[in-house]
Design a protein around this motif. Structure first.
Motif, PDB file in Angstrom:
ATOM      1  N   GLU A   1       0.832  -1.204   0.000  1.00  0.00           N
ATOM      2  CA  GLU A   1       0.000   0.000   0.000  1.00  0.00           C
ATOM      3  C   GLU A   1       0.869   1.257   0.000  1.00  0.00           C
ATOM      4  N   LEU A   2       1.930   1.254   0.812  1.00  0.00           N
ATOM      5  CA  LEU A   2       2.821   2.412   0.864  1.00  0.00           C
ATOM      6  C   LEU A   2       3.610   2.571  -0.436  1.00  0.00           C
ATOM      7  N   HIS A   3       4.105   1.472  -1.005  1.00  0.00           N
ATOM      8  CA  HIS A   3       4.867   1.563  -2.260  1.00  0.00           C
ATOM      9  C   HIS A   3       4.029   2.182  -3.374  1.00  0.00           C
ATOM     10  N   LEU A   4       2.725   1.929  -3.356  1.00  0.00           N
ATOM     11  CA  LEU A   4       1.855   2.431  -4.413  1.00  0.00           C
ATOM     12  C   LEU A   4       1.247   3.798  -4.094  1.00  0.00           C
ATOM     13  N   ALA A   5       1.496   4.309  -2.892  1.00  0.00           N
ATOM     14  CA  ALA A   5       0.955   5.614  -2.504  1.00  0.00           C
ATOM     15  C   ALA A   5       1.589   6.707  -3.368  1.00  0.00           C
TER      16      ALA A   5
ATOM     17  N   VAL B   1       5.141   8.015  -2.586  1.00  0.00           N
ATOM     18  CA  VAL B   1       6.254   7.079  -2.700  1.00  0.00           C
ATOM     19  C   VAL B   1       6.399   6.628  -4.160  1.00  0.00           C
ATOM     20  N   ASP B   2       5.320   6.107  -4.739  1.00  0.00           N
ATOM     21  CA  ASP B   2       5.259   5.729  -6.146  1.00  0.00           C
ATOM     22  C   ASP B   2       6.429   4.842  -6.574  1.00  0.00           C
ATOM     23  N   GLU B   3       6.489   3.651  -5.993  1.00  0.00           N
ATOM     24  CA  GLU B   3       7.514   2.663  -6.348  1.00  0.00           C
ATOM     25  C   GLU B   3       6.825   1.367  -6.789  1.00  0.00           C
ATOM     26  N   PRO B   4       6.273   1.355  -8.010  1.00  0.00           N
ATOM     27  CA  PRO B   4       5.497   0.190  -8.444  1.00  0.00           C
ATOM     28  C   PRO B   4       6.321  -1.094  -8.553  1.00  0.00           C
ATOM     29  N   LEU B   5       7.611  -0.992  -8.900  1.00  0.00           N
ATOM     30  CA  LEU B   5       8.416  -2.212  -9.009  1.00  0.00           C
ATOM     31  C   LEU B   5       8.705  -2.807  -7.637  1.00  0.00           C
TER      32      LEU B   5
ATOM     33  N   ALA C   1      -0.311 -12.380  -7.603  1.00  0.00           N
ATOM     34  CA  ALA C   1       0.691 -12.767  -8.608  1.00  0.00           C
ATOM     35  C   ALA C   1       0.444 -12.054  -9.931  1.00  0.00           C
ATOM     36  N   ARG C   2      -0.813 -11.987 -10.345  1.00  0.00           N
ATOM     37  CA  ARG C   2      -1.127 -11.306 -11.615  1.00  0.00           C
ATOM     38  C   ARG C   2      -0.858  -9.795 -11.519  1.00  0.00           C
ATOM     39  N   ARG C   3      -1.133  -9.230 -10.367  1.00  0.00           N
ATOM     40  CA  ARG C   3      -0.866  -7.793 -10.188  1.00  0.00           C
ATOM     41  C   ARG C   3       0.634  -7.520 -10.226  1.00  0.00           C
ATOM     42  N   ALA C   4       1.433  -8.395  -9.625  1.00  0.00           N
ATOM     43  CA  ALA C   4       2.889  -8.248  -9.667  1.00  0.00           C
ATOM     44  C   ALA C   4       3.378  -8.296 -11.113  1.00  0.00           C
ATOM     45  N   LEU C   5       2.868  -9.242 -11.876  1.00  0.00           N
ATOM     46  CA  LEU C   5       3.254  -9.370 -13.282  1.00  0.00           C
ATOM     47  C   LEU C   5       2.868  -8.115 -14.061  1.00  0.00           C
ATOM     48  N   GLU C   6       1.651  -7.644 -13.844  1.00  0.00           N
ATOM     49  CA  GLU C   6       1.165  -6.468 -14.573  1.00  0.00           C
ATOM     50  C   GLU C   6       2.003  -5.228 -14.245  1.00  0.00           C
ATOM     51  N   LEU C   7       2.339  -5.025 -12.970  1.00  0.00           N
ATOM     52  CA  LEU C   7       3.152  -3.864 -12.578  1.00  0.00           C
ATOM     53  C   LEU C   7       4.542  -3.937 -13.198  1.00  0.00           C
ATOM     54  N   ARG C   8       5.127  -5.121 -13.204  1.00  0.00           N
ATOM     55  CA  ARG C   8       6.471  -5.267 -13.775  1.00  0.00           C
ATOM     56  C   ARG C   8       6.456  -5.040 -15.281  1.00  0.00           C
TER      57      ARG C   8
ATOM     58  N   ARG D   1       4.228  -3.197 -16.979  1.00  0.00           N
ATOM     59  CA  ARG D   1       3.858  -1.807 -17.272  1.00  0.00           C
ATOM     60  C   ARG D   1       4.959  -0.820 -16.919  1.00  0.00           C
ATOM     61  N   HIS D   2       5.737  -1.113 -15.875  1.00  0.00           N
ATOM     62  CA  HIS D   2       6.715  -0.135 -15.389  1.00  0.00           C
ATOM     63  C   HIS D   2       8.164  -0.515 -15.700  1.00  0.00           C
ATOM     64  N   GLY D   3       8.357  -1.346 -16.706  1.00  0.00           N
ATOM     65  CA  GLY D   3       9.710  -1.604 -17.186  1.00  0.00           C
ATOM     66  C   GLY D   3      10.554  -2.501 -16.309  1.00  0.00           C
ATOM     67  N   GLY D   4       9.943  -3.524 -15.745  1.00  0.00           N
ATOM     68  CA  GLY D   4      10.728  -4.495 -14.993  1.00  0.00           C
ATOM     69  C   GLY D   4      11.712  -5.209 -15.910  1.00  0.00           C
ATOM     70  N   THR D   5      12.809  -5.647 -15.360  1.00  0.00           N
ATOM     71  CA  THR D   5      13.804  -6.366 -16.159  1.00  0.00           C
ATOM     72  C   THR D   5      13.233  -7.718 -16.580  1.00  0.00           C
ATOM     73  N   PRO D   6      13.835  -8.352 -17.585  1.00  0.00           N
ATOM     74  CA  PRO D   6      13.372  -9.695 -17.961  1.00  0.00           C
ATOM     75  C   PRO D   6      13.409 -10.676 -16.777  1.00  0.00           C
ATOM     76  N   LEU D   7      14.404 -10.533 -15.905  1.00  0.00           N
ATOM     77  CA  LEU D   7      14.478 -11.399 -14.732  1.00  0.00           C
ATOM     78  C   LEU D   7      13.303 -11.148 -13.783  1.00  0.00           C
ATOM     79  N   ASP D   8      12.933  -9.876 -13.602  1.00  0.00           N
ATOM     80  CA  ASP D   8      11.775  -9.536 -12.766  1.00  0.00           C
ATOM     81  C   ASP D   8      10.494 -10.138 -13.332  1.00  0.00           C
ATOM     82  N   ILE D   9      10.335 -10.019 -14.647  1.00  0.00           N
ATOM     83  CA  ILE D   9       9.126 -10.538 -15.286  1.00  0.00           C
ATOM     84  C   ILE D   9       9.100 -12.064 -15.203  1.00  0.00           C
ATOM     85  N   ALA D  10      10.262 -12.694 -15.365  1.00  0.00           N
ATOM     86  CA  ALA D  10      10.342 -14.153 -15.216  1.00  0.00           C
ATOM     87  C   ALA D  10       9.965 -14.567 -13.800  1.00  0.00           C
ATOM     88  N   ASP D  11      10.419 -13.786 -12.806  1.00  0.00           N
ATOM     89  CA  ASP D  11      10.064 -14.082 -11.417  1.00  0.00           C
ATOM     90  C   ASP D  11       8.548 -13.976 -11.218  1.00  0.00           C
ATOM     91  N   ALA D  12       7.940 -12.962 -11.838  1.00  0.00           N
ATOM     92  CA  ALA D  12       6.489 -12.800 -11.707  1.00  0.00           C
ATOM     93  C   ALA D  12       5.751 -13.988 -12.333  1.00  0.00           C
TER      94      ALA D  12
END
Length: 198
Positions: free
Chosen positions: A131-135, A138-142, A169-176, A178-189
């Motif tokens: 909740e705080l990361h998305l406030a 703060v605005d830290e979606p990754l 899990a789906r929200r984590a994937l969508e945020l990564r 949409r906000h330019g997560g690395t290929p490793l981040d997206i693979a983790d999602a």
């Protein structure tokens, strides 16, 4: 003046065309330099914010371990759980005006509680951190995506609703994505989503 100018331009049109091209190139180059300068300044500001947050997180975590210092605490046996409980209480009381630092610490403590076998406490702290990361302040979606991925695994491994686990899990994937997560981040999602669906 208009007549003389038009005659001059017609007679010397190659020179005026070249001057126009040079002026356009200079204007474009100036605009590009200004854009790059603004980006560099924004990146420098963000780096300073992140460095300050990292220093504050580090200092806070070191201070939390004072609970195990025999000179400061007369309790002989202090468990890891005692240290985490002390840290969680202090985060809620002392970091109200530092949401970025608070979010990072909540994630850290949530992970620690997860490894201690305290899923309910871990899940609660992950939710607060997300909740705080998305406030807006703060605005830290990754960062939120990282916590959501861990939250999904915690839900799945501890008998919580499959729907909650899949949504996280789906929200984590969508945020990564949409906000330019690395290929490793997206693979983790995708990995987290696969674990949840399995």
């Amino acid at each position: 003046f208009a007549y003389r100018t038009s005659r001059l331009v017609r007679r010397r049109w190659p020179m005026f065309a070249a001057a126009g091209v040079v002026a356009l190139v200079i204007a474009g180059f100036t605009w590009q330099l200004r854009t790059e300068r603004d980006r560099a300044r924004a990146a420098e500001r963000e780096a300073r914010v992140q460095a300050t947050a990292a220093e504050q997180v580090s200092a806070f975590l070191v201070s939390v371990f004072d609970v195990s210092n025999p000179r400061l605490n007369h309790k002989r046996d202090v468990s890891a759980r005692d240290v985490l409980d002390e840290g969680a209480e202090r985060i809620q009381n002392e970091l109200r005006d530092q949401p970025r630092v608070k979010a990072k610490l909540l994630d850290t403590l949530a992970t620690a509680y997860r490894y201690l076998g305290e899923p309910a406490r871990s899940i609660d702290l992950f939710r607060q951190g997300i909740e705080l990361h998305l406030a807006p302040g703060v605005d830290e979606p990754l960062e939120a995506a990282d916590a959501l991925s861990q939250l999904a695994i915690s839900y799945a491994n501890n008998g919580y609703s499959r729907k909650d686990a899949e949504n996280a899990a789906r929200r984590a994937l969508e945020l990564r994505q949409r906000h330019g997560g690395t290929p490793l981040d997206i693979a983790d999602a995708y990995n987290s989503l696969g674990i949840v669906l399995n």
